[in-house]
Scaffold this motif. Structure first.
Motif, PDB file in Angstrom:
ATOM      1  N   ASN A  21       0.873  -1.172   0.000  1.00  0.00           N
ATOM      2  CA  ASN A  21       0.000   0.000   0.000  1.00  0.00           C
ATOM      3  C   ASN A  21       0.910   1.222   0.000  1.00  0.00           C
ATOM      4  O   ASN A  21       1.682   1.421   0.944  1.00  0.00           O
ATOM      5  CB  ASN A  21      -0.904  -0.023   1.239  1.00  0.00           C
ATOM      6  N   THR A  22       0.828   2.037  -1.088  1.00  0.00           N
ATOM      7  CA  THR A  22       1.738   3.186  -1.199  1.00  0.00           C
ATOM      8  C   THR A  22       1.368   4.325  -0.261  1.00  0.00           C
ATOM      9  O   THR A  22       2.156   5.252  -0.056  1.00  0.00           O
ATOM     10  CB  THR A  22       1.747   3.718  -2.642  1.00  0.00           C
ATOM     11  N   GLY A  23       0.155   4.264   0.356  1.00  0.00           N
ATOM     12  CA  GLY A  23      -0.284   5.357   1.217  1.00  0.00           C
ATOM     13  C   GLY A  23      -0.168   5.070   2.700  1.00  0.00           C
ATOM     14  O   GLY A  23      -0.204   5.996   3.521  1.00  0.00           O
ATOM     15  N   TRP A  24      -0.029   3.795   3.078  1.00  0.00           N
ATOM     16  CA  TRP A  24       0.033   3.429   4.497  1.00  0.00           C
ATOM     17  C   TRP A  24       0.544   1.987   4.613  1.00  0.00           C
ATOM     18  O   TRP A  24       0.261   1.164   3.739  1.00  0.00           O
ATOM     19  CB  TRP A  24      -1.355   3.547   5.134  1.00  0.00           C
ATOM     20  N   PRO A  25       1.286   1.655   5.647  1.00  0.00           N
ATOM     21  CA  PRO A  25       1.895   0.321   5.727  1.00  0.00           C
ATOM     22  C   PRO A  25       0.920  -0.753   6.207  1.00  0.00           C
ATOM     23  O   PRO A  25       1.211  -1.514   7.141  1.00  0.00           O
ATOM     24  CB  PRO A  25       3.028   0.536   6.727  1.00  0.00           C
ATOM     25  N   ALA A  26      -0.266  -0.816   5.586  1.00  0.00           N
ATOM     26  CA  ALA A  26      -1.291  -1.788   5.982  1.00  0.00           C
ATOM     27  C   ALA A  26      -2.321  -1.905   4.871  1.00  0.00           C
ATOM     28  O   ALA A  26      -2.451  -1.007   4.026  1.00  0.00           O
ATOM     29  CB  ALA A  26      -1.972  -1.343   7.279  1.00  0.00           C
ATOM     30  N   GLY A  27      -3.066  -3.008   4.880  1.00  0.00           N
ATOM     31  CA  GLY A  27      -4.225  -3.125   4.007  1.00  0.00           C
ATOM     32  C   GLY A  27      -5.368  -2.307   4.573  1.00  0.00           C
ATOM     33  O   GLY A  27      -5.577  -2.265   5.790  1.00  0.00           O
ATOM     34  N   GLN A  28      -6.134  -1.667   3.666  1.00  0.00           N
ATOM     35  CA  GLN A  28      -7.217  -0.794   4.114  1.00  0.00           C
ATOM     36  C   GLN A  28      -8.403  -0.887   3.154  1.00  0.00           C
ATOM     37  O   GLN A  28      -8.218  -0.761   1.932  1.00  0.00           O
ATOM     38  CB  GLN A  28      -6.753   0.669   4.163  1.00  0.00           C
ATOM     39  N   PHE A  29      -9.604  -1.096   3.718  1.00  0.00           N
ATOM     40  CA  PHE A  29     -10.837  -1.042   2.924  1.00  0.00           C
ATOM     41  C   PHE A  29     -11.948  -0.488   3.808  1.00  0.00           C
ATOM     42  O   PHE A  29     -12.130  -0.938   4.941  1.00  0.00           O
ATOM     43  CB  PHE A  29     -11.258  -2.424   2.410  1.00  0.00           C
ATOM     44  N   SER A  30     -12.697   0.474   3.285  1.00  0.00           N
ATOM     45  CA  SER A  30     -13.873   0.929   4.015  1.00  0.00           C
ATOM     46  C   SER A  30     -15.098   0.101   3.643  1.00  0.00           C
ATOM     47  O   SER A  30     -15.994  -0.090   4.467  1.00  0.00           O
ATOM     48  CB  SER A  30     -14.145   2.409   3.754  1.00  0.00           C
ATOM     49  N   GLU A  31     -15.149  -0.378   2.423  1.00  0.00           N
ATOM     50  CA  GLU A  31     -16.201  -1.291   2.002  1.00  0.00           C
ATOM     51  C   GLU A  31     -15.635  -2.242   0.956  1.00  0.00           C
ATOM     52  O   GLU A  31     -14.848  -1.841   0.084  1.00  0.00           O
ATOM     53  CB  GLU A  31     -17.406  -0.561   1.408  1.00  0.00           C
ATOM     54  N   VAL A  32     -16.029  -3.510   1.086  1.00  0.00           N
ATOM     55  CA  VAL A  32     -15.790  -4.497   0.031  1.00  0.00           C
ATOM     56  C   VAL A  32     -17.163  -4.963  -0.421  1.00  0.00           C
ATOM     57  O   VAL A  32     -17.913  -5.553   0.367  1.00  0.00           O
ATOM     58  CB  VAL A  32     -14.943  -5.675   0.530  1.00  0.00           C
ATOM     59  N   GLU A  33     -17.503  -4.676  -1.656  1.00  0.00           N
ATOM     60  CA  GLU A  33     -18.818  -5.017  -2.187  1.00  0.00           C
ATOM     61  C   GLU A  33     -18.670  -6.087  -3.246  1.00  0.00           C
ATOM     62  O   GLU A  33     -17.765  -6.017  -4.093  1.00  0.00           O
ATOM     63  CB  GLU A  33     -19.494  -3.779  -2.772  1.00  0.00           C
ATOM     64  N   ALA A  34     -19.561  -7.077  -3.213  1.00  0.00           N
ATOM     65  CA  ALA A  34     -19.513  -8.182  -4.171  1.00  0.00           C
ATOM     66  C   ALA A  34     -20.849  -8.265  -4.901  1.00  0.00           C
ATOM     67  O   ALA A  34     -21.911  -8.244  -4.269  1.00  0.00           O
ATOM     68  CB  ALA A  34     -19.223  -9.488  -3.449  1.00  0.00           C
ATOM     69  N   TYR A  35     -20.779  -8.382  -6.227  1.00  0.00           N
ATOM     70  CA  TYR A  35     -21.991  -8.366  -7.048  1.00  0.00           C
ATOM     71  C   TYR A  35     -21.995  -9.534  -8.029  1.00  0.00           C
ATOM     72  O   TYR A  35     -20.937 -10.041  -8.423  1.00  0.00           O
ATOM     73  CB  TYR A  35     -22.088  -7.051  -7.820  1.00  0.00           C
ATOM     74  N   LEU A  36     -23.218  -9.913  -8.426  1.00  0.00           N
ATOM     75  CA  LEU A  36     -23.374 -10.996  -9.392  1.00  0.00           C
ATOM     76  C   LEU A  36     -23.148 -10.531 -10.824  1.00  0.00           C
ATOM     77  O   LEU A  36     -22.989 -11.364 -11.730  1.00  0.00           O
ATOM     78  CB  LEU A  36     -24.776 -11.603  -9.280  1.00  0.00           C
ATOM     79  N   SER A  37     -23.184  -9.235 -11.059  1.00  0.00           N
ATOM     80  CA  SER A  37     -22.976  -8.748 -12.428  1.00  0.00           C
ATOM     81  C   SER A  37     -22.263  -7.400 -12.391  1.00  0.00           C
ATOM     82  O   SER A  37     -22.149  -6.772 -11.341  1.00  0.00           O
ATOM     83  CB  SER A  37     -24.320  -8.597 -13.160  1.00  0.00           C
TER      84      SER A  37
END
Length: 724
Positions: free
Chosen positions: A708-724
């Motif tokens: 991560n070029t912005g911070w030394p960790a993985g970061q997600f505020s939302e992970v969205e999964a869709y069928l299409s």
């Protein structure tokens, strides 16, 4: 026993022995090599809805506050003036007990007919002991609609004879009739002290309190005899120790008092047997000791052959009751618990009792001030607790619940609850091994109005603290639960884990929603659990609060009939609903259980599926690679992921390098999209889209972040999964 606390609910819309019901008789049939569930009873019960009637059948209904919802079998028969309900006698009998309800404020009588001939006796009915309000208990409504009335017929009837009840003007709802062959009254034991010899009045007119006290004092080490008759006591007995209180039988020797024994200490060795104690409790006042036994009988005591009715509690047991045996009793129409071991109970056996129409837990152990330990509820039959659980274990060490039959629980209750709900301190949580074996639950579980969702037939609840005891649930039969069969939950809303649960050998028939309702972090192993007639899906697995952790259900083998998973944690399954059709626009990950290899401070995995773009998951810093995983509940043909960071400009643009992996079982993962960099820029919404290849099918979605070029960790505020 109820708490006034209300669970913090999700932000969601509201929404083994075999049991045969033949000719309205409830019969238990033991599975191979296992004892039958329930008590061996001196009577046979026949449901009114199976009888012949000129009245109106009501129900079935499971709605809190309705008359039918509190009836045995959730059905009954309503008769008005001149109408009748006629039973076919199932076995030789000379007495009946009728469970009934009349409208609030009314009383009356039923004429009784045997083979078409009216008896001179009538059966009195009243609303006096019904329609209880407990406004201080959250979620309670007016309840306790039914009552029980008994009558000696004055003659013998045989199997196949007809016994009818006819309304003489009052509307009466008849629920169930118990037919019993009552033995002749027993004679006075040699050497015993009769209460009448001390001045007790068997007519019930005079006050016999002092006579009972004098007889107890005179009979120390011996027997106090209560001859046939009605005896009125105006205050409670105490100082009861090293004595036997014995009657001629519970249909003959009747003590009328709302407070029988009230004492905080006793040397024990008390035997109470073979009479009735019938009170005049019409409301529940928790500060009043309106109980058959309030406090202690002392060690090595026993209670058997009793008829206990119209009290607040049958037994509210505190202090030293070690090795107490409570067996072969009937406890009817209490406004609160039937029996509560209120802490420090060791080696207590409660077995072969019949309980009907309790206004709280029918049988409970509550480990207040010290753990109940080495105690058990065995082979009891429980019907119609109308405001709580059939059996509740609140804390304690090495407790057993074996071979009980529980039916028709109502609001705020499961058939059996194994719980760390403490109510008060000091409380001793569950410890050691909790054995729940051979129980049969029929039409148990209810919609909890505080949680706004269902309680399962058998509930394991980390309400106020984590469950660390081993909980072994074996040889269970669950039939016709209106909602779920097994529930694992942290009912206080704090997300405490439910651990070390083993469910082995269960038969589930016709459950309204799901077989397993998992709403807490933790783990359970299920083996040889078979289900038929599942209403919605096999599993609901949506731990609360979001991000509190996942609940791991391990298939130990031999399971069948419940392999599907409810797919949408934003809605509650309704009875018979089935999984909703897949919506191609729905975010499959929202609200689903999420885990990670690590988290920084409060930035937990569930933050990435909570629907809030401003909250976020952050992995352990300076520890690449890190992964984040979500359980979608069932295999899904995911085609597109939308990854988000908070949209605020304060989040500088950055690139995260990650790969996408998938699994159908949560253990074996394969790469779905190879590692590459994804750009997140607040100027364009701070989102990145990942396209998954055609043919992808996964239940467990994992993102593995290596940079991560912005911070030394993985970061997600939302992970969205869709069928299409």
């Amino acid at each position: 026993m109820q708490s006034s606390s209300i669970r913090h609910v999700r932000h969601m819309p509201a929404i083994g022995a075999a049991v045969a019901l033949a000719a309205g008789l409830l019969v238990t049939v033991a599975p191979t090599a296992h004892a039958a569930a329930g008590a061996t009873l001196p009577f046979t019960s026949v449901e009114a809805e199976s009888a012949t009637t000129t009245g109106t059948r009501i129900g079935p209904d499971y709605t809190q506050g309705t008359l039918a919802s509190e009836a045995s079998g959730r059905q009954a028969v309503r008769i008005t003036s001149g109408q009748r309900v006629e039973f076919t006698v199932p076995a030789a009998a000379n007495a009946v007990n009728v469970s009934y309800s009349v409208p609030d404020g009314q009383s009356g009588t039923l004429d009784v007919y045997v083979n078409g001939t009216r008896l001179a006796k009538t059966l009195a009915v009243t609303s006096k002991y019904s329609y209880v309000d407990t406004g201080w208990i959250a979620g309670a409504k007016t309840h306790h609609f039914f009552d029980n009335a008994r009558l000696m017929l004055g003659q013998n009837v045989q199997a196949g004879d007809k016994v009818a009840f006819v309304s003489t003007g009052t509307q009466v709802t008849v629920d169930v009739t118990d037919f019993e062959q009552v033995a002749a009254a027993a004679g006075q034991p040699a050497g015993s002290v009769s209460v009448t010899s001390k001045g007790a009045d068997p007519s019930g007119n005079g006050d016999s309190t002092q006579a009972f006290r004098d007889a107890i004092a005179a009979a120390q080490g011996g027997v106090v005899w209560i001859p046939p008759g009605d005896y009125r006591l105006t205050s409670s007995l105490n100082g009861v120790q090293n004595v036997t209180l014995q009657g001629a039988g519970s249909w003959y020797s009747v003590v009328h008092t709302s407070r029988f024994i009230d004492q905080s200490g006793s040397a024990g060795n008390v035997r109470i047997k073979d009479f009735a104690v019938i009170g005049e409790v019409t409301e529940r006042v928790d500060s009043n000791p309106d109980n058959f036994v309030n406090g202690t009988l002392g060690p090595n005591s026993s209670v058997s052959g009793m008829w206990i009715q119209h009290l607040k509690c049958g037994f509210w047991l505190m202090g030293n009751n070690d090795n107490l045996v409570v067996e072969n009793n009937r406890i009817l129409d209490t406004t609160a618990d039937g029996l509560n071991l209120n802490g420090n109970a060791h080696g207590v056996r409660v077995r072969n009792n019949f309980l009907r129409n309790q206004g709280d837990d029918s049988l409970a152990m509550w480990s207040l001030n010290g753990p109940d330990s080495g105690s058990s509820f065995e082979n009891n039959t429980i019907s119609q607790p109308n405001l709580a659980n059939g059996i509740a274990i609140y804390g304690g060490t090495d407790i057993a619940v074996r071979n009980n039959l529980v039916s028709d629980t109502n609001a705020l209750g499961s058939g059996i609850a194994i719980s760390n709900q403490k109510f008060l301190d000091p409380f001793s949580p569950l410890a050691g091994t909790i054995t729940v074996d051979g129980n049969t639950l029929v039409r148990t579980g209810a919609l909890n109005p505080n949680w706004n969702h269902p309680m399962g037939a058998l509930r394991v609840d980390s309400y106020d603290s984590a469950i660390n005891a081993t909980v072994n649930i074996t040889n269970t039969t669950i039939s016709d639960s209106p909602y779920s069969a097994f529930e694992f939950v942290s009912g206080g809303g704090q997300g405490y884990p439910v651990r070390n649960v083993n469910v082995t050998g269960a038969t589930v028939r016709n459950t309204g929603t799901v077989v397993v309702q998992a709403e807490a972090q933790g783990a359970a192993v299920l083996r040889n659990v078979t289900a038929t007639g599942v209403g919605a899906a096999g599993v609901y697995n949506c731990p609360y609060p979001n991000g509190s952790g996942s609940f791991a259900l391990t298939d130990g083998g031999g399971n069948s009939g419940w392999s599907t998973t409810w797919s949408d944690c934003s809605t509650w399954p309704q009875p018979g609903q089935g999984n909703p059709d897949p919506d191609p626009t729905r975010n499959l990950a929202k609200g689903r259980p999420a885990t990670a290899t690590g988290s920084q401070d409060v930035y937990t995995p569930g933050k990435a599926v909570d629907g809030d773009a401003d909250s976020y998951w952050e992995s352990t810093n300076y520890a690449f690679p890190q992964s984040w995983t979500v359980d979608l509940g069932s295999a899904q043909a995911v085609r597109r992921l939308v990854l988000k960071l908070p949209p605020s400009a304060a989040w500088g643009a950055r690139t995260q390098t990650l790969s996408v992996l998938g699994s159908t079982d949560g253990s074996a993962y394969s790469t779905v999209v190879a590692s590459q960099g994804y750009r997140f820029d607040p100027a364009t919404g701070n989102t990145a889209t990942v396209t998954l290849p055609a043919g992808t099918s996964l239940r467990y979605l994992r993102l593995s972040v290596t940079a991560n070029t912005g911070w030394p960790a993985g970061q997600f505020s939302e992970v969205e999964a869709y069928l299409s």
